[in-house]
Scaffold this active site. Structure first.
Site, PDB file in Angstrom:
ATOM      1  N   ARG A 106       0.846  -1.190   0.000  1.00  0.00           N
ATOM      2  CA  ARG A 106       0.000   0.000   0.000  1.00  0.00           C
ATOM      3  C   ARG A 106       0.883   1.242   0.000  1.00  0.00           C
ATOM      4  O   ARG A 106       1.535   1.552   1.001  1.00  0.00           O
ATOM      5  CB  ARG A 106      -0.931   0.009   1.215  1.00  0.00           C
ATOM      6  CG  ARG A 106      -1.804   1.266   1.267  1.00  0.00           C
ATOM      7  CD  ARG A 106      -3.000   1.145   2.202  1.00  0.00           C
ATOM      8  NE  ARG A 106      -2.643   1.057   3.607  1.00  0.00           N
ATOM      9  CZ  ARG A 106      -3.535   1.127   4.601  1.00  0.00           C
ATOM     10  NH1 ARG A 106      -4.821   1.285   4.328  1.00  0.00           N
ATOM     11  NH2 ARG A 106      -3.141   1.007   5.861  1.00  0.00           N
ATOM     12  N   ASP A 117      -3.813   2.970  14.308  1.00  0.00           N
ATOM     13  CA  ASP A 117      -3.037   3.606  13.260  1.00  0.00           C
ATOM     14  C   ASP A 117      -3.599   4.997  13.020  1.00  0.00           C
ATOM     15  O   ASP A 117      -4.397   5.507  13.799  1.00  0.00           O
ATOM     16  CB  ASP A 117      -2.996   2.750  11.984  1.00  0.00           C
ATOM     17  CG  ASP A 117      -4.364   2.614  11.305  1.00  0.00           C
ATOM     18  OD1 ASP A 117      -5.326   3.293  11.720  1.00  0.00           O
ATOM     19  OD2 ASP A 117      -4.454   1.832  10.344  1.00  0.00           O
TER      20      ASP A 117
END
Length: 545
Positions: free
Chosen positions: A166, A452
């Site tokens: 990603r 996160d």
């Protein structure tokens, strides 16, 4: 010294190992992609700003009339699943740290998404170390010896997770690398270096260059990625369609353009993913000026909440209609080793979440910790003995604009509620995550969850929304900026007392608090915390090379 190419300037130190990544050929490749596509990227970011102004003025998101023909056409399908992406029942995700990469590839998960985005703090060293780790992982040569002397290497039975990468989103830039005097697109930096060094090597091990694409808000942004893929494949003389990409539907606007996004990427598509935490953040961000869309505290917003349930059902139907995987969301729980009862309760939540996903029709799911892989596998193996559920068409699903915006006529906030504990949790999570990110760590265990950037974004956006609209707690107290500031000071005092003055002085908590406070009090609103914090982790310029 790195061999430079015309127009490319590196503003940070480069080690010998990193110089192998920043070769002249690789830099030329990244510069080519940037020169061709950065003007379009910037125009699309301007389009985001324009759409936000429309939302602020009262125009709610809806399905696009100009693309109705794409949605209505039953004749198009996406490419069939690529090698290593047919069975995706359990994917583990995490940052590109060397030890993490080895453990994730060995974990027994079907795939591993190596993350340069929300679980990664993009310091210059982290970015380039991550690229080194990706290169070694693809070539199966990665190993690591920890400070305690423990060694890590890839399992030798061949049962490794398929690697997906990603890159950072279109909104980010890489300030350490200038191309013709302007910072490089972070997306093209991450993608370009990985693709240049690893596309052919991935094919050599029987897979391919596979990606997850974050934070997109429209099918035009997907079209940009598709054009980047075609140019990259042509430059390296790799057949078009070799790249496969799964798009995270993690913005409210993208949920209204799922079919169009698949259509734009149809030769390169590997499906869509329910990026649940960023989706909640986006829901707040995009509708932040509207008091009727105020959410309760985070624990009350679940996947069975009306607007979240509609988003999931539409995603599964859309993917299977077009022949690609519909991936479920993240289980952020981590094992609680010193509290068996709490650990049992946490794992029960994971099981219930994964059972909901597989019975709804998802083809796979995400976990954040290797210990959760077996739990998720057990549930998906029980309910999905075949490689996927592409045959589950969900033709019963009909999702409207109202469904995707459904907060039960305003009752959702009242039923979910806001508490002082909820305010304190949001403040603590925001502070703790931002402090770690500013120190170079993008994946942080907080309150037995792996947090996160997305969950930090939810925390500060909820506070902003509650202050802006004068939301009330369950006991009738109005959430105000002075109250949030008072709680912020109290949380900082608690951290200082717990850490001790010397450890606190070495931390980044004061800076984190300053930045957090600037965007959670109902006034100025930063689009992304990572943009707000990024300049503080940019290395001091080195001698130009």
């Amino acid at each position: 010294m790195v061999q430079t190419v015309p127009g490319v300037t590196i503003l940070a130190p480069v080690s010998q190992q990193h110089a192998e990544i920043l070769s002249a050929e690789a830099l030329s490749f990244v510069a080519l992609l940037h020169r061709i596509y950065n003007p379009r990227r910037k125009a699309l970011l301007k389009r985001r700003d324009d759409r936000q102004k429309e939302l602020d003025a009262g125009k709610l998101p809806d399905f696009l009339p100009e693309t109705a023909a794409v949605r209505a056409d039953p004749g198009w399908k996406c490419a069939p699943p690529a090698p290593g992406l047919v069975d995706r029942r359990v994917e583990i995700t995490g940052p590109v740290d060397r030890k993490m990469v080895i453990n994730a590839l060995n974990s027994g998960a079907t795939q591993f998404m190596a993350d340069f985005e929300d679980s990664h703090a993009p310091t210059w060293a982290n970015n380039l170390d991550g690229q080194v780790n990706m290169r070694d992982a693809v070539r199966r040569s990665i190993s690591y010896t920890g400070p305690n002397g423990k060694s890590y290497k890839l399992r030798d039975d061949g049962k490794l997770a398929t690697l997906l990468v990603r890159p950072r989103g279109w909104h980010m830039q890489e300030s350490h690398l200038l191309i013709d005097g302007e910072p490089c697109s972070a997306s093209l930096f991450d993608f370009g270096l990985y693709f240049f060094h690893n596309a052919r090597a991935s094919l050599a091990v029987g897979e391919g260059p596979y990606f997850y694409l974050p934070k997109m808000e429209s099918h035009l942004e997907a079209r940009l990625w598709n054009d980047v893929f075609n140019t990259a494949q042509d430059c390296l003389r790799i057949p078009r369609g070799t790249v496969r990409a799964t798009v995270l539907i993690e913005t409210l606007l993208a949920s209204f353009e799922m079919e169009e996004i698949l259509y734009e990427l149809r030769d390169h598509s590997a499906g869509l993913n329910c990026g649940r935490w960023d989706y909640i953040f986006s829901f707040i961000k995009k509708l932040r000026n509207h008091p009727q869309f105020v959410l309760p505290e985070r624990g009350a917003v679940t996947m069975t909440s009306p607007f979240m349930d509609a988003y999931v059902r539409l995603l599964i139907k859309t993917c299977h209609k077009r022949g690609v995987h519909a991936m479920g969301g993240m289980a952020a729980q981590i094992p609680i080793k010193n509290d068996p009862a709490a650990n049992t309760a946490a794992m029960a939540k994971v099981r219930a979440d994964k059972e909901r996903e597989v019975t709804a029709g998802h083809d796979g799911t995400w976990v954040a910790h290797p210990d959760l892989v077996l739990i998720a596998l057990e549930i998906f193996n029980k309910h999905m003995p075949q490689p996927n559920q592409l045959h589950v068409r969900r033709e019963d699903v009909q999702v409207t604009q109202a469904d995707l915006l459904n907060l039960q006529g305003g009752r959702f906030l009242a039923e979910g509620g806001i508490t002082e504990k909820g305010l304190r949790d949001n403040i603590y999570i925001g502070l703790a995550y931002m402090e770690a990110w500013l120190r170079g760590s993008g994946c942080v265990p907080i309150h037995n969850l792996m947090e996160d950037a997305a969950t930090a974004e939810i925390s500060r956006s909820m506070l902003w929304q509650w202050v802006r609209h004068g939301a009330k707690t369950r006991d009738g107290k109005t959430v105000t900026a002075p109250w949030v500031q008072q709680l912020l000071r109290e949380e900082l005092d608690g951290l200082r007392a717990k850490m001790g003055p010397e450890a606190y002085a070495r931390s980044k908590y004061d800076l984190a608090a300053q930045l957090f406070e600037s965007t959670c009090l109902g006034g100025p609103y930063s689009d992304f915390l990572t943009l707000l914090c990024y300049d503080h982790i940019v290395a001091k310029p080195a001698a130009r090379m």
